[in-house]
Each structure stands twice: as structure tokens, then as C-alpha cells.
Write a protein that holds these residues in place. Structure first.
Motif, short mmCIF file in Angstrom:
data_model
loop_
_atom_site.label_atom_id
_atom_site.label_comp_id
_atom_site.label_asym_id
_atom_site.label_seq_id
_atom_site.Cartn_x
_atom_site.Cartn_y
_atom_site.Cartn_z
N TYR A 198 -10.06 -0.65 0.32
CA TYR A 198 -8.95 -1.14 1.12
C TYR A 198 -7.77 -1.45 0.20
CZ TYR A 198 -10.11 -5.92 -0.39
OH TYR A 198 -10.36 -7.05 -1.14
N GLU A 199 -6.57 -1.45 0.78
CA GLU A 199 -5.36 -1.73 0.00
C GLU A 199 -4.68 -3.02 0.43
OE1 GLU A 199 -2.56 1.40 -0.40
OE2 GLU A 199 -3.97 2.76 -1.40
N ASN B 268 -4.64 6.14 -13.88
CA ASN B 268 -3.73 7.17 -14.40
C ASN B 268 -2.40 6.57 -14.83
OD1 ASN B 268 -5.65 9.17 -13.78
ND2 ASN B 268 -4.87 9.36 -11.69
N GLY B 269 -2.47 5.40 -15.46
CA GLY B 269 -1.27 4.75 -15.96
C GLY B 269 -0.45 4.03 -14.90
N ARG B 270 -0.98 3.99 -13.69
CA ARG B 270 -0.25 3.37 -12.57
C ARG B 270 -0.97 2.10 -12.13
NH1 ARG B 270 -1.04 4.49 -7.02
NH2 ARG B 270 0.67 3.79 -5.69
N GLN B 271 -0.23 1.01 -12.02
CA GLN B 271 -0.82 -0.26 -11.61
C GLN B 271 -1.16 -0.23 -10.12
OE1 GLN B 271 2.24 -3.04 -12.93
NE2 GLN B 271 1.00 -3.59 -14.71
N LEU B 272 -2.33 -0.75 -9.81
CA LEU B 272 -2.81 -0.77 -8.43
C LEU B 272 -2.76 -2.20 -7.88
CD1 LEU B 272 -5.93 1.56 -8.76
CD2 LEU B 272 -3.61 2.18 -8.09
N TYR B 273 -2.22 -2.33 -6.69
CA TYR B 273 -2.07 -3.63 -6.06
C TYR B 273 -2.78 -3.65 -4.70
CZ TYR B 273 1.59 -4.77 -9.46
OH TYR B 273 2.29 -5.03 -10.60
N LEU C 200 -2.42 -7.73 -8.43
CA LEU C 200 -2.79 -6.62 -9.30
C LEU C 200 -4.32 -6.56 -9.41
CD1 LEU C 200 -1.81 -4.39 -11.26
CD2 LEU C 200 -1.87 -6.12 -13.07
N VAL C 201 -4.89 -5.39 -9.09
CA VAL C 201 -6.35 -5.25 -9.11
C VAL C 201 -6.84 -4.23 -10.12
CG1 VAL C 201 -6.65 -6.00 -6.73
CG2 VAL C 201 -6.25 -3.58 -7.20
N GLY C 202 -5.93 -3.52 -10.78
CA GLY C 202 -6.37 -2.55 -11.76
C GLY C 202 -5.29 -1.54 -12.08
N GLU C 203 -5.72 -0.47 -12.75
CA GLU C 203 -4.78 0.57 -13.15
C GLU C 203 -5.49 1.92 -13.08
OE1 GLU C 203 -2.45 1.68 -17.24
OE2 GLU C 203 -2.29 -0.40 -16.54
#
Length: 349
Positions: free
Chosen positions: A141-142, A229-234, A224-227
Motif C-alpha cells: 500500500y502507498e 532505484n535511487g528514488r525515495q519511497l513515501y 519515508l519508508v525506503g528507497e
């Protein structure tokens, strides 16, 4: 200079040719591979939702295997650029659960002459979980839309309305091709409603839809939950805060009762249940909430005479005399909606 007869013969078969030094029509057709046919084609189908995959793109589909097979078989045929008016007749037979064979009869026009050919195509039916079902089954989920209310728990009507709005938004986005804008869970809790969402876009639209329908405001809180391919995941929590009062709440201010029509900033637009006038009162001037007119109970009008009406209390079966309200037209035998404030009965719309 006029060409000789010799120059107008086909150099391959010796038959007359339409053009000097060129093959006749029959030899041109015979030497031209006017179509090619792939020996097999593959269809990738999601066993959970029925979506189909082409290259790397999943598309929702409700078509049955019998509808897809002829189209897949035709996609295996590739025509020469000089072929005109092509048509393909397809006959499909199932060999096994995962394989079918299509026999094709192909017609076209080549150099103004009709041509015909046949070929056979094997159709492979492959099953693979789609991107959406894979995310849902993996609890991906996002974000979460949290529906809460100011100083109270949301009412049943608000919970049902919020859930309905969320499902309508999901249906609209899915039909528009946003496959990953899904709702994976809707849970009613003590404080309100939690809606788990597959994309931030659907979370924003759900929040906006609920506020537009029920009032209040919303705010977003990314984490922020991780990264990857160099992109931060929220992941984003959308907090929808419904107003302290909801539509049709009956409130008391001073010695009068009002029915809430709309909440506007720090004021509440109401219907005065004594004289039937619309009034705007400050939230801070409201003493308490009596109930909501949606939950009113019916009471029988026992008599109506002059400025007085008598209601048969549905709880005690005793007659209670009230002042006739100018915004009502009540006759004996009618039923009116009432709420209770202790021992007092309040007529509502």
C-alpha cells in the motif's frame, strides 16, 4: 521506339508480360511471399482478475478465451505491403487447458489478382499474477485515508457515505486505466474509518471527495519508508477531519433547538425548530447536541387544537402537549418525527 514482341515476354516462364523485361503477374505472385505466419502466439492472463498482458503492460479485460483466441491467431499473420483487402477466417480447437490450435484461411488481392493461403498457429495460454493482484496479495500500500471527526466519533451515515465515496473514486480510476489506484481494505474502527490505498492519487481524490460531501478538512502526512532505484519511497496518511457538527444534527443553544444545515468555518447555518427561520450561530454558542434528525422516531398526533398539539409518546404511550410550530401543518392522526432531550419531545423535520 516501339518495343518488340520479344521484350514483352516474361523472362521466367515465357508467357506475355504487361511490362517490358518484367515478370508476368502469375510469376510475380508466385515469387512474392505475400504473407508470413508465426508458428505460435502467447496470451498472458491473470487468474485472479482476468487482466491480460501485452509486452509489459497489463490491461483489464472481461473477454472470454473464446473471444480472445481468433484475435490472437490473426495477430500472427503479417502481410506483404502490396497485399490489398486482406481477410482471415479462423477456426480454433482446444488441445489442452493451456494450448489451442488455430487453422487460418487467408485471402487478399495481390497485383490485382485474388490470392489464398492457409496456415496453422498454436496459441499458448499462460497464467501470471498481474501487477495489481500481486500488490494486493502482498499487502502493498502507498497510504491510508483516516476519516475522523472533531470532538466526536463519525456517525453511521458519515461512515457509509465516506466508504461509498471511496468505492466510487476507485471505480472511476479503474475504468480510466489507473490499475494501481485500488483500495485494498476498508475498516471501521471506534474512532472512524481507515481506508488502505494502493496509490497516493486515489488517496488525494478520496479525501477531497469526502470533504466536498461531508464538510471538514483534510491534511497529508508523508513518511519515508525506503528507497528504490535511487528514488525515495513515501507512504502518506491522509487525515480527513469531519466538522464537530454534521448535517441534520439537532443542537441546543440557550433555550432553543436548531437543526444543522451546514457548517461554515466557525459558524453553523441552522434551521430554527421554533419559528422555522434560517439562522447562523457560532459554534461556541452551542451548548450540546441532542441527536440527529436521521435517527428521529415517529410519534402519533393525538390531537391538534389552536396553538397546541398532543403527541402520543412512543416510549411511554402517554400524551404530551406541545406548542404548535408555525413551520408545520399538523392534523390529528398524522405522524411527526421527534427527538428526546431528557423528558422533553422535540419535533424535527
Amino acid at each position: 521506339m516501339t518495343p518488340s514482341i520479344k521484350d514483352n515476354f516474361c523472362p521466367k516462364c515465357g508467357q506475355p508480360s504487361d511490362s517490358t523485361g518484367l515478370l508476368c503477374t502469375r510469376c510475380r505472385i508466385g515469387s512474392t511471399p505475400w504473407f508470413t505466419c508465426d508458428s505460435r502466439v502467447k496470451n498472458i492472463l491473470c487468474p485472479s482478475c482476468g487482466a491480460t498482458k501485452e509486452v509489459n503492460t497489463w490491461t483489464d479485460s472481461t473477454r472470454e478465451r473464446s473471444e480472445l483466441a481468433p484475435e490472437l491467431a490473426r495477430s500472427a499473420v503479417h502481410f506483404h505491403t502490396d497485399a490489398r483487402k486482406p481477410s482471415i477466417a479462423v477456426n480454433v480447437e482446444d488441445i489442452s487447458v493451456n494450448r489451442s490450435r488455430a487453422n487460418l484461411t487467408i485471402h487478399a488481392t495481390l497485383y490485382n489478382k485474388p490470392v489464398e493461403g492457409t496456415c496453422s498457429v498454436e496459441i499458448l495460454w499462460h497464467k501470471e499474477q498481474c501487477d495489481r493482484c500481486n500488490r494486493i496479495s502482498g499487502s502493498y500500500y502507498e497510504g491510508i485515508v483516516q476519516v475522523r471527526a472533531e470532538g466526536r466519533a463519525p456517525g453511521t451515515y458519515e461512515i457509509q457515505t465516506a466508504a461509498s465515496i471511496a468505492q466510487q473514486v476507485e471505480d472511476t480510476l479503474q475504468s480510466g486505466g489507473e490499475r494501481l489506484s485500488f483500495i485494498s481494505d476498508i475498516t471501521e474502527i471506534r474512532d472512524g474509518l481507515d481506508i488502505v490505498i494502493g496509490s497516493q492519487h486515489i488517496g488525494l481524490l478520496i479525501s477531497q471527495g469526502i470533504v466536498a460531501q461531508l464538510g471538514g478538512r483534510y491534511s497529508s502526512h508523508p513518511k519515508l519508508v525506503g528507497e528504490k532505484n535511487g528514488r525515495q519511497l513515501y507512504r502518506i496518511t491522509y487525515l480527513v477531519r469531519l466538522p464537530r457538527f454534521q448535517k441534520h444534527d439537532v443542537v441546543r443553544s440557550g433555550n432553543r433547538y436548531y437543526e444543522v444545515e451546514k457548517v461554515e468555518s466557525h459558524h453553523v447555518r441552522t434551521f430554527d425548530l421554533r419559528d422555522g427561520q434560517s439562522r447562523s450561530i457560532r459554534e461556541n454558542d452551542i451548548d450540546r447536541i441532542i441527536g440527529n434528525a436521521r435517527n428521529a422516531e415517529p410519534a402519533l398526533v393525538a390531537f391538534a387544537h389552536g396553538d397546541s398539539v398532543g403527541l402520543l409518546d412512543p416510549g411511554t404511550l402517554q400524551t404530551c402537549e406541545l406548542r404548535r410550530l408555525p413551520w408545520t401543518t399538523i392534523m390529528a392522526g398524522d405522524h411527526v418525527n421527534i427527538l428526546r432531550d431528557g423528558d422533553e419531545l422535540i419535533i424535527v423535520r
